[in-house]
Design an enzyme around this catalytic site. Structure first.
Site, mmCIF file in Angstrom:
data_model
loop_
_atom_site.group_PDB
_atom_site.id
_atom_site.type_symbol
_atom_site.label_atom_id
_atom_site.label_comp_id
_atom_site.label_asym_id
_atom_site.label_seq_id
_atom_site.Cartn_x
_atom_site.Cartn_y
_atom_site.Cartn_z
ATOM 1 N N ARG A 1 0.801 -1.245 0.000
ATOM 2 C CA ARG A 1 0.000 0.000 0.000
ATOM 3 C C ARG A 1 0.824 1.281 0.000
ATOM 4 O O ARG A 1 0.307 2.337 0.366
ATOM 5 C CB ARG A 1 -0.950 0.033 1.212
ATOM 6 C CG ARG A 1 -1.763 -1.234 1.467
ATOM 7 C CD ARG A 1 -2.642 -1.591 0.307
ATOM 8 N NE ARG A 1 -3.583 -2.662 0.648
ATOM 9 C CZ ARG A 1 -4.220 -3.387 -0.263
ATOM 10 N NH1 ARG A 1 -4.052 -3.163 -1.560
ATOM 11 N NH2 ARG A 1 -5.067 -4.328 0.110
ATOM 12 N N ASP B 1 -2.271 -6.847 -11.011
ATOM 13 C CA ASP B 1 -3.011 -7.421 -9.876
ATOM 14 C C ASP B 1 -3.743 -6.358 -9.064
ATOM 15 O O ASP B 1 -3.314 -5.221 -8.930
ATOM 16 C CB ASP B 1 -2.102 -8.205 -8.929
ATOM 17 C CG ASP B 1 -2.919 -8.901 -7.845
ATOM 18 O OD1 ASP B 1 -3.816 -9.676 -8.197
ATOM 19 O OD2 ASP B 1 -2.699 -8.632 -6.660
ATOM 20 N N ASN C 1 -10.745 -11.945 -3.092
ATOM 21 C CA ASN C 1 -10.867 -12.289 -4.507
ATOM 22 C C ASN C 1 -9.622 -13.011 -4.990
ATOM 23 O O ASN C 1 -8.532 -12.482 -4.800
ATOM 24 C CB ASN C 1 -11.052 -11.026 -5.369
ATOM 25 C CG ASN C 1 -12.410 -10.401 -5.164
ATOM 26 O OD1 ASN C 1 -13.341 -11.039 -4.687
ATOM 27 N ND2 ASN C 1 -12.517 -9.130 -5.526
ATOM 28 N N ASP D 1 -0.679 -13.232 -0.643
ATOM 29 C CA ASP D 1 -1.613 -12.176 -1.058
ATOM 30 C C ASP D 1 -1.968 -11.281 0.144
ATOM 31 O O ASP D 1 -3.124 -10.907 0.342
ATOM 32 C CB ASP D 1 -2.871 -12.787 -1.691
ATOM 33 C CG ASP D 1 -3.754 -11.732 -2.363
ATOM 34 O OD1 ASP D 1 -3.317 -10.572 -2.511
ATOM 35 O OD2 ASP D 1 -4.902 -12.078 -2.730
ATOM 36 N N GLY E 1 -9.843 -8.994 0.592
ATOM 37 C CA GLY E 1 -8.447 -9.264 0.943
ATOM 38 C C GLY E 1 -8.251 -9.545 2.416
ATOM 39 O O GLY E 1 -9.096 -9.201 3.247
HETATM 40 ZN ZN ZN Z 1 -5.125 -10.652 -6.999
#
Ligand code: ZN
Length: 424
Positions: free
Chosen positions: A65, A153, A278, A305, A323
């Site tokens: 981020r 992504d 996701n 992830d 997420g």
């Molecule tokens: Zn992804």
């Protein structure tokens, strides 16, 4: 502390078929020796009886981020999570603000991470400018700036022509494409389409959204000779498609998220928005197929992830951002599969360290060979703990495992010969 001596650890390194009790001597940032009874007068000694020592973990998929959404995570907090989870190399996704579609943003991340200095952060570049799916980036200049792969992504790359071109061009510069595989015309709901979505009456994403894009990317990799790495796969059919194309010799690799290996869509009923991700958590038959693919080698590696979000972004299921954070919980989750007899400990280390390093052709990590940079993790398979306000290094706490009992804990992380995390 330029010398470290690890005594009587269980040394595991699938890259040299190693699984035995022994000592490791680290000197000047590198693995100096591996042996049965090493002695070094000036070394800092770690008594590691009952502890596993292996190459530190490599994560091909994190969201830090930074720049742009540092209230969720920034490079420093993300890197602290990484080393607390046993990782010393992490690959960060380009859906920052601004996105990583220019050498300047890639360099910002690399320099800031080097200044923090506790582990290595390798950026991916976006495939398309602004991650908008319209125009390809300049792969060569981004690779030169330090991007280790290319992905949009956060979003899939939908345009098949662009994907074909991206596979050709990244192959020319010696790189690869990673894709978040969910056809966004088919995937627009919040959780998996199935029992739970009908029970609570929530709009959902059908598993075919993933399968369609997995198949397309495998076909394009097959014909172009480019390398596609399929991110966080979650479906039964996807596994079959990947197996088929690997058999045909296509340059296809894939990763799986520990959450998809241990949870099903029913976790939504326990954890609500913290179980929203996701691709979504799937059915038990998907989970079982993933475990089988893990066992037979169809799945190349495990990636977290790690996707931090603030508490207010994880309110209602409809409104929540997808997420979960995952860097600190990956090890205990994977150890659960070892305890369940799904994979061996050595196989687990391969999935989390040697194999992801190999996918990106990274040197000096993923192995305990003498002469390699000393990147190691030491962990206690039996130690019980919880991820809580006291132990969490992330700025966020979006995980179904918050305050839940975990088994298996990192006790030391060593990055280039320095102890960057310790919990003994
Ligand atoms: Zn992804």
């Amino acid at each position: 502390m330029s010398k470290i001596l690890i005594k009587r650890a269980r040394l595991i390194d699938p890259s040299q078929n190693l699984d035995k009790l022994g000592d490791v001597l680290i000197e000047k940032g590198r693995i100096k020796a591996i042996g049965d009874d090493l002695f070094e007068l000036e070394a800092y000694v770690i008594e590691a009886k009952g502890i596993v020592a292996c190459p530190s973990f490599v994560d091909l998929h994190v969201h830090f981020r930074d720049p742009g959404q540092e209230y969720k995570e920034d490079l420093e907090s993300g890197m602290r999570c990484a080393v607390a989870g046993g990782y010393t190399t992490v690959v960060c996704m380009p859906n920052t603000n601004p996105p990583i579609d220019s050498p300047e943003v890639a360099q910002y991340i690399i320099r800031k991470a080097e200044d923090i200095g506790i582990c290595r952060v390798l950026p991916t570049g976006a495939i398309t400018k602004g991650r908008k799916g319209k125009e390809l980036v300049d792969f060569y200049s981004l690779k030169k700036a330090g991007c280790v792969a290319f992905t949009d992504d956060g979003s899939p790359l939908m345009d098949s022509k662009l994907m074909q071109r991206a596979l050709e061009l990244t192959a020319q510069v010696g790189s690869l494409v990673m894709n978040h595989c969910e056809d966004d015309r088919l995937a627009y709901g919040h959780i998996n389409e199935g029992y739970v979505s009908s029970l609570i009456g929530l709009s959902s994403r059908h598993v075919s959204a993933e399968d369609v894009l997995i198949a397309r990317d495998c076909i394009l990799a097959y014909y172009t000779g480019g390398h596609v790495h399929l991110q966080h796969i979650s479906s039964r059919l996807a596994v079959d498609i990947i197996r088929f194309f690997k058999d045909k010799g296509a340059r296809v690799t894939c990763e799986v998220n520990p959450y998809h290996l241990l949870f099903t869509e029913e976790e939504v009923l326990n954890s609500y928005a913290n179980a929203k991700v996701n691709p979504p958590l799937r059915r038990e038959e998907d989970r079982k197929a993933l475990l089988e693919a893990l066992r037979d080698g169809t799945i190349d590696c495990v990636a977290t992830d790690h996707a931090p979000h603030a508490v207010w972004e994880k309110g209602s299921l409809q409104g929540a951002m997808p997420g979960m954070i995952g860097l600190q919980t990956a090890l205990p989750m994977m150890l659960q599969l070892v305890r369940d007899g799904i994979i061996s400990l050595s196989h687990m280390v391969g999935l989390m360290s040697c194999k992801p390093a190999r996918i990106l052709g990274l040197e000096d990590c993923g192995s305990l060979k003498e002469g390699y940079k000393a990147n190691l993790v030491l962990f206690d398979t039996e130690r019980e703990w919880t991820l809580s306000e006291e132990t969490n290094f992330s700025k966020s706490k979006n995980t179904p495992l918050w305050n839940k009992p975990l088994k298996g804990k990192v006790v030391y992380t060593i990055f280039e010969g320095r102890i960057v995390y310790k919990d003994v």
